[in-house]
Design a protein around this motif. Structure first.
Motif, PDB file in Angstrom:
ATOM      1  N   ILE A  55       0.802  -1.214   0.000  1.00 28.51           N
ATOM      2  CA  ILE A  55       0.000   0.000   0.000  1.00 28.51           C
ATOM      3  C   ILE A  55       0.841   1.272   0.000  1.00 28.51           C
ATOM      4  CG2 ILE A  55      -2.055  -1.022   1.032  1.00 28.51           C
ATOM      5  CD1 ILE A  55      -1.164   0.126   3.732  1.00 28.51           C
ATOM      6  N   ILE A  56       2.083   1.190   0.400  1.00 25.26           N
ATOM      7  CA  ILE A  56       2.973   2.345   0.366  1.00 25.26           C
ATOM      8  C   ILE A  56       4.299   1.907  -0.245  1.00 25.26           C
ATOM      9  CG2 ILE A  56       4.308   4.027   1.718  1.00 25.26           C
ATOM     10  CD1 ILE A  56       2.119   3.947   3.820  1.00 25.26           C
ATOM     11  N   ASN A  57       4.761   2.684  -1.213  1.00 22.13           N
ATOM     12  CA  ASN A  57       6.080   2.479  -1.799  1.00 22.13           C
ATOM     13  C   ASN A  57       6.648   3.874  -2.015  1.00 22.13           C
ATOM     14  OD1 ASN A  57       8.338   2.021  -3.348  1.00 22.13           O
ATOM     15  ND2 ASN A  57       7.372   0.470  -4.620  1.00 22.13           N
ATOM     16  N   GLU A  58       7.541   4.267  -1.130  1.00 17.54           N
ATOM     17  CA  GLU A  58       7.980   5.663  -1.086  1.00 17.54           C
ATOM     18  C   GLU A  58       9.211   5.905  -1.940  1.00 17.54           C
ATOM     19  OE1 GLU A  58       6.907   8.615   0.870  1.00 17.54           O
ATOM     20  OE2 GLU A  58       5.068   7.462   0.573  1.00 17.54           O
ATOM     21  N   THR A  59       9.091   5.888  -3.195  1.00 20.03           N
ATOM     22  CA  THR A  59      10.181   6.208  -4.137  1.00 20.03           C
ATOM     23  C   THR A  59      11.502   5.588  -3.708  1.00 20.03           C
ATOM     24  OG1 THR A  59      10.659   8.318  -3.039  1.00 20.03           O
ATOM     25  CG2 THR A  59       9.116   8.344  -4.893  1.00 20.03           C
ATOM     26  N   VAL A  60      11.425   4.328  -3.377  1.00 18.26           N
ATOM     27  CA  VAL A  60      12.618   3.586  -2.990  1.00 18.26           C
ATOM     28  C   VAL A  60      13.203   2.957  -4.255  1.00 18.26           C
ATOM     29  CG1 VAL A  60      13.434   1.649  -1.600  1.00 18.26           C
ATOM     30  CG2 VAL A  60      11.620   3.117  -0.728  1.00 18.26           C
ATOM     31  N   PRO A  61      14.536   2.956  -4.414  1.00 15.35           N
ATOM     32  CA  PRO A  61      15.119   2.309  -5.603  1.00 15.35           C
ATOM     33  C   PRO A  61      14.626   0.880  -5.754  1.00 15.35           C
ATOM     34  CG  PRO A  61      16.815   3.445  -4.332  1.00 15.35           C
ATOM     35  CD  PRO A  61      15.560   3.514  -3.520  1.00 15.35           C
ATOM     36  N   ASN A  62      14.461   0.457  -6.988  1.00 17.43           N
ATOM     37  CA  ASN A  62      13.898  -0.884  -7.182  1.00 17.43           C
ATOM     38  C   ASN A  62      14.888  -1.997  -6.858  1.00 17.43           C
ATOM     39  OD1 ASN A  62      15.560  -0.757  -9.396  1.00 17.43           O
ATOM     40  ND2 ASN A  62      13.889  -0.559 -10.884  1.00 17.43           N
ATOM     41  N   ARG A  63      16.071  -1.637  -6.359  1.00 14.87           N
ATOM     42  CA  ARG A  63      16.982  -2.651  -5.787  1.00 14.87           C
ATOM     43  C   ARG A  63      16.393  -3.210  -4.483  1.00 14.87           C
ATOM     44  NH1 ARG A  63      20.968  -0.978  -3.551  1.00 14.87           N
ATOM     45  NH2 ARG A  63      20.611   1.261  -3.444  1.00 14.87           N
ATOM     46  N   PHE A  64      15.459  -2.461  -3.902  1.00 16.12           N
ATOM     47  CA  PHE A  64      14.811  -2.893  -2.664  1.00 16.12           C
ATOM     48  C   PHE A  64      13.494  -3.567  -3.022  1.00 16.12           C
ATOM     49  CE2 PHE A  64      17.240  -0.759   0.710  1.00 16.12           C
ATOM     50  CZ  PHE A  64      18.030   0.089  -0.056  1.00 16.12           C
ATOM     51  N   SER A  65      13.327  -4.806  -2.579  1.00 13.57           N
ATOM     52  CA  SER A  65      12.069  -5.490  -2.881  1.00 13.57           C
ATOM     53  C   SER A  65      11.518  -6.139  -1.617  1.00 13.57           C
ATOM     54  CB  SER A  65      12.252  -6.528  -3.989  1.00 13.57           C
ATOM     55  OG  SER A  65      13.332  -7.386  -3.680  1.00 13.57           O
ATOM     56  N   PRO A  66      10.377  -5.636  -1.166  1.00 16.52           N
ATOM     57  CA  PRO A  66       9.732  -6.258  -0.006  1.00 16.52           C
ATOM     58  C   PRO A  66       8.934  -7.481  -0.448  1.00 16.52           C
ATOM     59  CG  PRO A  66       8.468  -4.374  -0.743  1.00 16.52           C
ATOM     60  CD  PRO A  66       9.638  -4.490  -1.668  1.00 16.52           C
ATOM     61  N   LYS A  67       8.781  -8.409   0.498  1.00 17.38           N
ATOM     62  CA  LYS A  67       7.945  -9.580   0.214  1.00 17.38           C
ATOM     63  C   LYS A  67       7.198  -9.962   1.479  1.00 17.38           C
ATOM     64  CE  LYS A  67       9.928 -11.890  -3.773  1.00 17.38           C
ATOM     65  NZ  LYS A  67      10.655 -10.700  -4.222  1.00 17.38           N
ATOM     66  N   SER A  68       5.909 -10.169   1.331  1.00 18.18           N
ATOM     67  CA  SER A  68       5.075 -10.528   2.477  1.00 18.18           C
ATOM     68  C   SER A  68       4.415 -11.879   2.214  1.00 18.18           C
ATOM     69  CB  SER A  68       4.015  -9.449   2.715  1.00 18.18           C
ATOM     70  OG  SER A  68       3.235  -9.751   3.843  1.00 18.18           O
ATOM     71  N   PRO A  69       5.023 -12.956   2.672  1.00 15.68           N
ATOM     72  CA  PRO A  69       4.437 -14.283   2.432  1.00 15.68           C
ATOM     73  C   PRO A  69       3.123 -14.501   3.178  1.00 15.68           C
ATOM     74  CG  PRO A  69       6.344 -14.432   3.890  1.00 15.68           C
ATOM     75  CD  PRO A  69       6.274 -13.014   3.425  1.00 15.68           C
ATOM     76  N   ASP A  70       2.948 -13.828   4.305  1.00 19.02           N
ATOM     77  CA  ASP A  70       1.699 -13.864   5.054  1.00 19.02           C
ATOM     78  C   ASP A  70       1.621 -12.630   5.923  1.00 19.02           C
ATOM     79  OD1 ASP A  70       3.428 -16.389   6.729  1.00 19.02           O
ATOM     80  OD2 ASP A  70       3.013 -14.448   7.659  1.00 19.02           O
ATOM     81  N   LYS A  71       0.504 -12.436   6.620  1.00 20.36           N
ATOM     82  CA  LYS A  71       0.294 -11.201   7.390  1.00 20.36           C
ATOM     83  C   LYS A  71       1.326 -10.995   8.480  1.00 20.36           C
ATOM     84  CE  LYS A  71      -3.698 -11.091   9.228  1.00 20.36           C
ATOM     85  NZ  LYS A  71      -5.018 -10.779   9.796  1.00 20.36           N
ATOM     86  N   ALA A  72       1.914 -12.070   8.959  1.00 21.45           N
ATOM     87  CA  ALA A  72       2.832 -11.968  10.095  1.00 21.45           C
ATOM     88  C   ALA A  72       4.279 -11.718   9.686  1.00 21.45           C
ATOM     89  CB  ALA A  72       2.751 -13.240  10.936  1.00 21.45           C
TER      90      ALA A  72
END
Lengths: 114, 113
Positions: A55-72
């Motif tokens: 829901i938020i991606n604050e102009t971070v370089p695309n070298r950074f990739s978050p991943k959320s496998p589940d809510k926790a």
């Protein structure tokens, strides 16, 4: 019985390497965040996920990739590390995504890029 | 857009003396205001927050803050500080239109013996 935990606590690596930081919360919260705190203690949001949705991606370089496998869980993968990536990275969670919610922070991961 | 300004980067104060940490905000909509504390080598934790109602908000560890809409301020106070209050203090702002909160640059509270 840690509410928000991060691993590793310290990470020292060479420029150009790829690394990951893991975050887990046991609070049953729907929303998780990644923040970067620089050497002057300035805290800036990078990403936010709500129920595994970005829901938020604050102009971070695309070298950074978050991943959320589940809510926790919300992990952060960083490719091709640069000197300027050296910082303390904090994971946080909140009950839901509204602005009134208290955020609960993890202990931080100190990343040093040599 | 919202913003928050902490005018003092660090505040030295003698133990058992009172302290005030200043915070001013800018917003075009109704705001929610927070103070978070970061003890050395730890993550942030909430001290107190203002959502609505009474403008004087009491938090943990004897801290309180007053919301002043006319002065767009939310200053943090403690009548008598202890060495254990040594930490970085962050003011933050949000609104009911936001999914995120904006943090100030922090104020380091340095307790002198």
């Amino acid at each position: 019985d840690t509410a928000v935990s991060q691993t590793p606590k310290y990470l020292v690596t060479q420029m150009g390497n790829d690394k990951s930081i893991k975050c887990e919360q046991n609070l049953g919260h729907d929303t998780m965040y990644w923040y970067k705190q620089d050497s002057k203690k300035f805290l800036k949001i990078m990403f936010s996920y709500n129920n595994k949705e970005l829901i938020i991606n604050e102009t971070v370089p695309n070298r950074f990739s978050p991943k959320s496998p589940d809510k926790a869980h919300l992990n952060l993968h960083i490719n091709s590390l640069e000197l300027g990536d050296s910082a303390v990275y904090f994971c946080a969670s909140s009950h839901n995504r509204v602005g009134t919610d208290t955020q609960y922070f993890g202990p931080g991961t100190r990343l040093t890029v040599l | 857009a919202q913003s928050v300004t902490q005018l003092d980067s660090q505040v030295p104060v003698f133990e058992e003396a009172p302290v005030e940490l200043r915070c001013n905000y800018s917003s075009s909509v109704s705001v929610y205001l927070f103070w978070y504390v970061q003890y050395p080598n730890q993550g942030l934790q909430l001290l107190l927050k203002y959502l609505s109602g009474s403008t004087l908000v009491k938090g943990i560890n004897g801290f309180e803050a007053e919301f002043n809409k006319s002065q767009t301020s939310f200053h943090l106070r403690k009548p008598s500080v202890h060495i254990s209050d040594t930490a970085e203090y962050f003011c933050a702002v949000s609104s009911n239109r936001d999914d995120k909160i904006i943090f100030g640059k922090g104020t380091r509270l340095h307790i002198l013996p």
